[in-house]
Design an enzyme around this catalytic site. Sequence first.
Site, PDB file in Angstrom:
ATOM      1  N   CYS A  55       0.830  -1.272   0.247  1.00 48.46           N
ATOM      2  CA  CYS A  55      -0.144   0.042   0.026  1.00 48.46           C
ATOM      3  C   CYS A  55       0.937   1.155   0.192  1.00 48.46           C
ATOM      4  CB  CYS A  55      -0.803   0.089   1.319  1.00 48.46           C
ATOM      5  SG  CYS A  55      -2.253  -1.048   1.290  1.00 48.46           S
ATOM      6  N   ASP A 469      25.615  33.399 -16.918  1.00 48.88           N
ATOM      7  CA  ASP A 469      24.540  34.110 -17.459  1.00 48.88           C
ATOM      8  C   ASP A 469      24.330  35.457 -16.548  1.00 48.88           C
ATOM      9  OD1 ASP A 469      21.601  33.333 -18.782  1.00 48.88           O
ATOM     10  OD2 ASP A 469      21.485  34.705 -17.031  1.00 48.88           O
TER      11      ASP A 469
HETATM   12 ZN   LIG Z   1      -4.062   0.298   0.025  1.00 50.60          ZN
END
Ligand SMILES: [Zn+2]
Length: 539
Positions: A55, A469
């Site tokens: 997850c 620059d």
């Molecule tokens: Zn999950």
Amino acid sequence: MTENRERWAIIRWQCGAMMQAERLNPEASYRALQTRDARFDGRLFVGVISTGIYCRPICPARTPKFENCRFFPSAAAAQEAGFRPCLRCRPETAPNLGSWRGTSNTVSRGLALIAEGALDGDQASVEVLAGRLGVGGRQLRRLFKQHLGVSPIAIAQTRRVLFAKQLIHDTRMPMTEIAIAAGFGSLRRFNETFQRLFRRPPSALRRKAVASLPEGSVGAIGVTLRLRYRPPYDWPAMLTHLQAHAVAGVECVGNEVYRRTVWQDGQLGTVEIGHLPEYESLVVTIRFPSVRALPAIVGRIRRVFDLGADVAAIGAHLAQDPLLAPLVAERPGLRVAGSWDGFELAVRTALGHQSTVEPARRLVSRLVRLCGTPLPRELCVGTTLMMCFPTAANILAANLAPLDIPSARKTTLMALAKANLGDPSLFQPLTTIDDTVTRLRAIPGIGEWTARYIALHALHEPDAFPAYDIALRRGATGLDCQRPSPAGLNDRAEPWRPWRAYAAQHLWAADAAWQSASHTTARRQPIASSTTANPSVIA
Ligand SMILES: [Zn+2]
């Protein structure tokens, strides 16, 4: 000022917490999971032993017991350990920060190439990929193991599964097209992989809600995807920059949306990119005849819009310098715009030699009308998108007389085109800036500054810093009211590593604001390399 200091103290603390996650202290990682802390999204993945699922830290599911959790720095590491992606929090939609890590340029470039399909197909191998990156296969495997905890092959396999899963979930593309687009060699292999990982066929993962989406192939109706970033994102600054440099017929900005034509592997199409701030995502619609090109096109979009950057963490680092602190506080979401294509950038730079942005842009538009490839009529968007930027072969075959430019510049254009035909990887972000500069310097008409400018922007190097620059040096005038010399600015910038390119964006933006406040005639853009189309004039 006090408020700023407090704000940055908090962000620095948060950044420290993130770095801790990078080392994956299990207790700290578990606390992030318990509090569903979004700051760890994209950096931390949690495998749950009791379910076999992994997850994102923000998953709405019930928090598993500490002893059942395993913590991983990448989705690929979780998947390689045998976990399968959660169907609720959808790890494929986590912000992809792989290219940001900044720890190893070889790993970052390798990740970008893998994302574009470098390890897909029968001919692909880690050895070939390593060769493109200028290292050996063993060294590449070692670097991947060290920085990501997994092999390049495991990264590629995870990318295929997660990209396919996003296409199943968010589009009505036919399964055969998804299998090809995601880089599975065959529909059978695609089905087998999903059966093994999810214990069901890919079609079973399709949401009912997609039934309302238009049905058909990518070529006919296009595919729309969301690409997540880690906030904040300064979308107006990005659009202003793209608009200032837009070449008529090839790209345009309107109604807060950027559109452009695309040439990829000999085929033509279009892309359309808008902003969904409520989803912390860009919404991208790709219309292209071949689904095989999808990963490469998505990879380009990620690079141009700098989606892999964690600007909050970068800003926290830069804000430790009192010169940069107020600038970062003012524009916290500023990003480094990438170039769509290295050859296109080189041509634009060479053609715009010694001009400011606007005349250079008009000249490039004329070149496009002269020898660009017309888009098929069904893909044209009115008169705003109707041509693809000329390829090297287009330019070599063209009569450039109507451009009315000095013959030396014509010679340079031709030499660039010849060099690119001879070495198609010349402008690709594969090697170091110095290496690219050396190779570009060998092209007649390309000087040191031009080479450096092209390399810097084509390579999208987070630590690139053009201290020569003039606008950058003006922006750095700051605290002691002294404009630094290039060497002085380089010294000053040493602590800003490895994100000096982001410091440069802030200094340019500050200079632009000061210039417009003092009513000068100079035209400046919030995200721009400098006001000149080519640094030769400021060298
Ligand atoms: Zn999950």
